[in-house]
Design an enzyme around this catalytic site. Structure first.
Site, PDB file in Angstrom:
ATOM      1  N   GLY A  27       0.788  -1.222   0.000  1.00  0.00           N
ATOM      2  CA  GLY A  27       0.000   0.000   0.000  1.00  0.00           C
ATOM      3  C   GLY A  27       0.821   1.272   0.000  1.00  0.00           C
ATOM      4  O   GLY A  27       0.272   2.364   0.069  1.00  0.00           O
ATOM      5  N   LYS A 223       2.271   2.656  -9.173  1.00  0.00           N
ATOM      6  CA  LYS A 223       2.435   3.878  -8.378  1.00  0.00           C
ATOM      7  C   LYS A 223       3.631   4.674  -8.890  1.00  0.00           C
ATOM      8  O   LYS A 223       4.694   4.092  -9.123  1.00  0.00           O
ATOM      9  CB  LYS A 223       2.641   3.514  -6.909  1.00  0.00           C
ATOM     10  N   ASP A 251      -0.479   6.111 -11.109  1.00  0.00           N
ATOM     11  CA  ASP A 251      -1.149   6.723  -9.956  1.00  0.00           C
ATOM     12  C   ASP A 251      -0.132   7.502  -9.137  1.00  0.00           C
ATOM     13  O   ASP A 251       0.809   6.922  -8.606  1.00  0.00           O
ATOM     14  CB  ASP A 251      -1.777   5.599  -9.113  1.00  0.00           C
ATOM     15  N   HIS A 356     -12.517   3.066  -6.881  1.00  0.00           N
ATOM     16  CA  HIS A 356     -11.370   2.841  -6.025  1.00  0.00           C
ATOM     17  C   HIS A 356     -11.672   1.663  -5.108  1.00  0.00           C
ATOM     18  O   HIS A 356     -12.774   1.557  -4.575  1.00  0.00           O
ATOM     19  CB  HIS A 356     -11.110   4.093  -5.173  1.00  0.00           C
ATOM     20  N   ALA A 357     -10.689   0.782  -4.958  1.00  0.00           N
ATOM     21  CA  ALA A 357     -10.857  -0.309  -3.989  1.00  0.00           C
ATOM     22  C   ALA A 357      -9.492  -0.635  -3.409  1.00  0.00           C
ATOM     23  O   ALA A 357      -8.528   0.115  -3.590  1.00  0.00           O
ATOM     24  CB  ALA A 357     -11.504  -1.516  -4.640  1.00  0.00           C
ATOM     25  N   GLY A 358      -9.402  -1.760  -2.718  1.00  0.00           N
ATOM     26  CA  GLY A 358      -8.163  -2.109  -2.043  1.00  0.00           C
ATOM     27  C   GLY A 358      -8.319  -1.895  -0.553  1.00  0.00           C
ATOM     28  O   GLY A 358      -9.389  -2.157   0.005  1.00  0.00           O
TER      29      GLY A 358
END
Lengths: 441, 441
Positions: A27, A223, A251, A356-358
């Site tokens: 993350g 990312k 992102d 958006h998820a996670g």
């Protein structure tokens, strides 16, 4: 009454559940370098014995503030019956978001709105359970009028009126059954963010991309934003791994100012990203519009939404052509009620929704919203996909099911965010065993 | 070191102080019908014995959530010296607002940003006290470079760079001494909101207007938005009382959607309001721009800002010509640091700043910012005035001084928001005597 019972809410409990994800850099991104995926986890007890489970997602520190806010809202919930709530759900939403004193702390943003989401997510879970259906299905069998009655149109009528919303839902009734069958069979397309967190080594990236391709993934998010040369290297590496026909998204998690976003992303155009996500401040509508305009000739869209705090902000992002992909979040907005408004506005502007998820529980929740969007609103899969991250699903009683890079519709009644009691106990902060061990170290 | 000492912060205390203003409908408006003016009140203790006092304003319920957030920030403050903080104030601001885990709860908005304001207000108070100067004066004797070094320019460089900011401040050095002398002699022009809260009777309105005129007030603000016919009647009554040469402003506290705002305010054009304040959602930049455009031909401006949550939002309001009066708030934005950015952007766009005040402690705080604006930034009083509300000043050790409808510069060192210990004790929620009595009733 709902199947003969009113389901009066007699208690609301909230717990601080944290997973020590920062230990392995899961993350990690350009702005959030050490997240511990966490949740303010709400349980509603009713006089019928039925329970409702809801949560809002956080990154660790400060979850106790959200708990405090949930407790402040509890007085508006306890004593009400589910029947009473859903017969005037718009009014109940307004009650939670427009309390004459607490409104000052938002309105409809930040901690107090995250808390509102946790509470309302639990109410929606309770409602679907009371009807014995999984949430998306339960939503989709409702009368369009009932759906519209859950939405607070305050501050968005210049873009979407109640009549227009109803009209969209009524028109989408056509073909609904086929789309539901299609979803049950094929599932909803997903993309993965699990392969390329910022804190991972090149060796990890390669291994994860390779594993991802083998499992059928064709859409990958990377990312970026900490170091340009490093980004170029990592993105080229991943593009090479996944080939030209797979989809790549990047992102930046709000790392840049407007001019920097444009120049940085232009340098990454060679890897042909579909979108740049969160190039700058989530509040900067006009900034996103400028970035969208500058990047359009390069074929790169702008995506944002996971920190877009309410429907009024999404309204403007759409009005200003400031995004080309709407990333709704199941816990940042005021639960299903506010997400419905955003899905309908996105439809009106014909901008695809890619949620958006996670985190923890976000996949479990948002799969319902995106299924509903396809079945009952957009009827369109072009340029649409839902984020997926392969973490922490094992802590839920009905974890998401991914088959061939698609979300398969859930089978159990409810909104899918009930956690295993043992997981909650072990990860409760700071008393749970996991944290007692961490604190000892 | 500051006068030979580093002033290490050894403790941070925060208290929940609430005044039962709702009992008499003070502060009532179209959206906040029963506010209890309150504060999260912060005291910093240092090893030198010097203390810093700061607060953020709230409306009662939920103040405990802000306290919880202040406690979450305390770890980032305790142990640091004032010297260390102010030698890299931009970095310290960033530390509080961009913590990798807590940032998710905002960023820079809602509860966590209100808490940031309370903490930073106390740091600025401590700094001015350490120098033995009242805050505005202390700010104004600083080197422009030092001032600029307190501002976080992240997300605003497309409108204001550090170099431009410095340039504005350097140019405004000319005539500074004269303006400071002028302020010491005449004070800063103010307007009153004390005469026309929504919950007051016509008899009260008349009496208060009459008293106001006798005390030298020439600028009056009226709350509107609950009922159109009632608004017309009340506004006409007040316009008649104050005469055509006095200034009238109206304030809807976010009651309307865009179209309704335009039609409603058009109906009130006959009373010639200078501005309509908060016509719609504080987040709706494009909505305010539409309202501004529609009302310009009627000679009515749009004012907003008391719930504008950060510099990124103010930036866009200015870019979009969505307001004609910038209403900064000393407790909603991230203290002086973020207000400096907004004052400088407003100057660049040549939009007058007319601060929000009232509540509890807001007048005490914001007078410093507006004095600084005149002396060191705008050098202009046209269309400028600071809100004043005649409530709760008696609880402060250095209450504001109003003479002939002007704020007279404070004399005591610091940022003027130290409260009397006895007031804090009596009004602390829920243990203070005032609340023990209320709860008994």
């Amino acid at each position: 009454n709902i199947r003969g019972m009113s389901h009066k809410i007699v208690n609301l409990r909230v717990r601080d559940v944290r997973f020590p994800t920062s230990l392995e850099q899961h993350g990690s991104d350009a702005m959030h370098t050490d997240p511990d995926y966490s949740a303010a986890y709400v349980v509603l007890d009713t006089d019928s014995g039925l329970k409702g489970f809801g949560l809002t997602f956080t990154l660790g520190k400060g979850t106790e503030i959200v708990l405090c806010a949930v407790k402040a809202l509890a007085g508006l919930v306890i004593g009400k019956s589910l029947q009473e709530i859903v017969s005037n759900f718009r009014g109940f939403y307004r009650l939670l978001t427009s309390d004459g004193q607490m409104r000052w702390l938002g309105p409809e943003k930040g901690v107090i709105h995250l808390a509102t989401a946790a509470v309302l997510n639990a109410v929606w879970d309770l409602w679907a359970r009371a009807e014995g259906k999984y949430h998306a299905m339960y939503l989709s069998i409702q009368d369009p009028k009932q759906i519209v009655s859950c939405i607070d149109f305050r501050y968005i009528t210049d873009v979407l009126t109640e009549e227009e919303a109803l009209d969209i839902l009524v028109k989408a009734q056509e073909g609904k059954k086929q789309r539901e069958d299609q979803m049950l069979k094929e599932g909803y397309p997903a993309y993965t963010t699990s392969c390329a967190w910022l804190g991972y080594s090149d060796q990890q990236l390669k291994q994860l991309c390779s594993d991802g391709l083998k499992s059928g993934w064709t859409r990958f998010k990377v990312k970026v934003g900490a170091d340009l040369e490093d980004d170029i290297r990592r993105c080229c590496l991943i593009r090479k791994m996944i080939g030209p026909s797979s989809t790549l998204m990047i992102d930046a998690n709000q790392r840049w100012d407007v001019a920097e976003a444009i120049s940085w992303v232009s340098r990454l155009a060679e890897v042909k990203p579909l979108w740049i996500e969160e190039p700058t401040s989530p509040d900067d509508i006009l900034g996103h519009a400028a970035i969208s305009k500058a990047l359009a000739p390069l074929g790169i869209g702008v995506a944002t939404g996971e920190q877009c705090h309410n429907r009024v902000m999404f309204k403007q992002f759409l009005q200003a052509s400031a995004l080309q992909f709407v990333q709704i979040d199941s816990c940042r907005l005021g639960s299903v009620n506010e997400n419905l408004a955003v899905l309908l506005m996105a439809y009106k502007f014909q901008v695809p929704v890619c949620p958006h998820a996670g985190g923890v529980g976000l996949c479990e929740l948002v799969q319902h919203l995106i299924l509903f969007d396809y079945i009952c609103v957009s009827a369109d899969l072009r340029n649409r996909m839902c984020e997926y991250v392969d973490h922490l699903h094992e802590h839920f009683t009905s974890p998401v099911v991914i088959q061939d890079a698609h979300y398969m519709p859930p089978k159990d009644p409810g909104y899918s965010c009930e956690m295993l009691e043992e997981s909650v106990n072990r990860h409760e902060y700071p008393e749970g065993d996991i944290w007692k061990q961490e604190i000892k170290k």
